[in-house]
Design an enzyme around this catalytic site. Structure first.
Site, short mmCIF file in Angstrom:
data_model
loop_
_atom_site.label_atom_id
_atom_site.label_comp_id
_atom_site.label_asym_id
_atom_site.label_seq_id
_atom_site.Cartn_x
_atom_site.Cartn_y
_atom_site.Cartn_z
N GLU A 46 0.84 -1.22 0.00
CA GLU A 46 0.00 0.00 0.00
C GLU A 46 0.87 1.26 0.00
OE1 GLU A 46 -3.36 0.80 -0.08
OE2 GLU A 46 -3.48 -1.25 -0.81
N CYS A 203 -12.42 1.35 -14.57
CA CYS A 203 -12.86 2.75 -14.47
C CYS A 203 -11.62 3.64 -14.39
CB CYS A 203 -13.74 2.93 -13.23
SG CYS A 203 -14.63 4.48 -13.24
#
Ligand code: SF4
Length: 354
Positions: A46, A203
């Site tokens: 992350e 997207c």
């Protein structure tokens, strides 16, 4: 019920179910940090994924896991070892915080990651979205992530027209993100991963692939063909430019003189050629007997996200020590093991071929 309300309640009702089902069938399952889904590897990935593409992160992730297989190994490492391994990934404050965070967890939590968003957010370099990613992926907590990719997906699905450069609007969107979470904790890892996968592969900012999107039936911007209008961002990021003069000091043994930069500012904690505001300031710092034949390399541009750096390299061969010596002379073998800013590493590698 108005058409608008109907659309929104259909989103709240179906969003999580559609996303979880899609992720299990079509999402990414082969990312290296998905193998064990333990907090250490999820956290490491992350932090690396902030501002960096998956393809680049994979290589660095493997390197880190090989050298520091556990959080305690990372906590025990020296700052130089961490910076050296991070070298080339950019945004070096991430590496500094990564190391500080590992040391805090080793000291305050006996090496075990805390399990709540509140505790995680107290640690260096962990913001709300990273904390939510760790707890939802690893512990199944019902926490909403809201990084750049997720903002794009949600603003498009909901046609949320608030400005994403405003903290108030981001807060409002975050509240909506919480309403969309699945009820079952066991669905949380697939849900969170699904949001990340959807933002990264379907997207996307440009060439959005609505035809392959699980949300196409409920996505309001797709229905209205206004996808490109979202997310709304009114403030443009201001770019700036800076010139830096770098002293490439080489001695008769082909060693290069490098200094460790301070903990703040550009290239913090990395080893670098001595840097000055101008060529003149640079030459003023060089002893008279070494100043005779400086070679001025053609300046080159290094582009950072918010800044253009114009790098002017002044090379001095067979140099005597600097007036104020704070760095060290290093052979090519030695400096290649240190944490260097990417353009400096590239410059020295190119030079060493000549
Ligand atoms: S339908 Fe299109 S705009 Fe809507 S979430 Fe899917 S990819 Fe994004």
């Amino acid at each position: 019920m108005s058409k608008e309300l109907k659309s929104r309640s259909a989103i709240v009702k179906n969003f999580a179910t559609l996303l979880v089902k899609w992720q299990r069938q079509y999402g990414r399952h082969d990312l290296p940090w998905q193998v064990s889904l333990d907090p250490y590897s999820v956290w490491l990935s992350e932090i690396m994924l902030q501002q960096t593409q998956v393809a680049t992160v994979k290589e660095y992730f493997f390197r880190f896991m090989q050298k520091f297989p556990t959080l305690k190994d990372l906590a025990r490492a020296s700052n130089d070892e961490v910076m050296s391994l991070w070298s080339g990934l950019g945004y070096y404050s991430r590496a500094k915080n990564l190391h500080a965070c590992a040391q805090r967890i080793a000291k305050d939590y006996k090496g075990e990651f805390p399990k709540t968003v509140l505790e995680l957010q107290e640690l260096p370099g962990i913001g709300p979205s990273t904390a939510a990613a760790i707890t939802s992926l690893c512990f199944g907590s019902r926490e909403a992530i809201l990084d750049g990719n997720v903002k794009r997906v949600l603003t498009r699905v909901l046609t949320f027209s608030g400005d994403m450069t405003s903290a108030t609007h981001v807060k409002n969107l975050f509240q909506m993100a919480q309403q969309l979470l699945p009820d079952k904790k066991s669905d949380m890892p697939a849900y969170t991963q699904g949001l990340m996968d959807l933002g990264a592969t379907v997207c996307t900012p440009k060439k959005t692939s609505c035809a392959n999107c699980p949300m196409s039936k409920i996505c309001i911007s797709h229905r209205h063909q206004t996808v490109e209008n979202f997310p709304v961002r009114t403030k443009k990021i201001k770019r700036s430019a800076q010139s830096i003069s770098l002293l490439m000091f080489r001695n008769a043994k082909n060693q290069i003189y490098l200094e460790k930069r301070s903990a703040n500012g550009i290239w913090a904690n990395l080893y670098c050629l001595p840097a000055f505001e101008s060529d003149q300031a640079l030459l003023n710092d060089v002893p008279a007997q070494s100043r005779k034949e400086p070679f001025f390399h053609a300046p080159f541009l290094h582009v950072l996200t918010h800044k253009d750096l114009y790098l002017h390299v002044v090379e001095i061969k067979n140099a005597k020590p600097l007036l104020k010596q704070t760095g060290q002379w290093l052979t090519p073998k030695e400096w290649q093991l240190m944490g260097l800013p990417a353009p400096i590493r590239l410059l020295l590698l190119n030079e060493s071929k000549h």
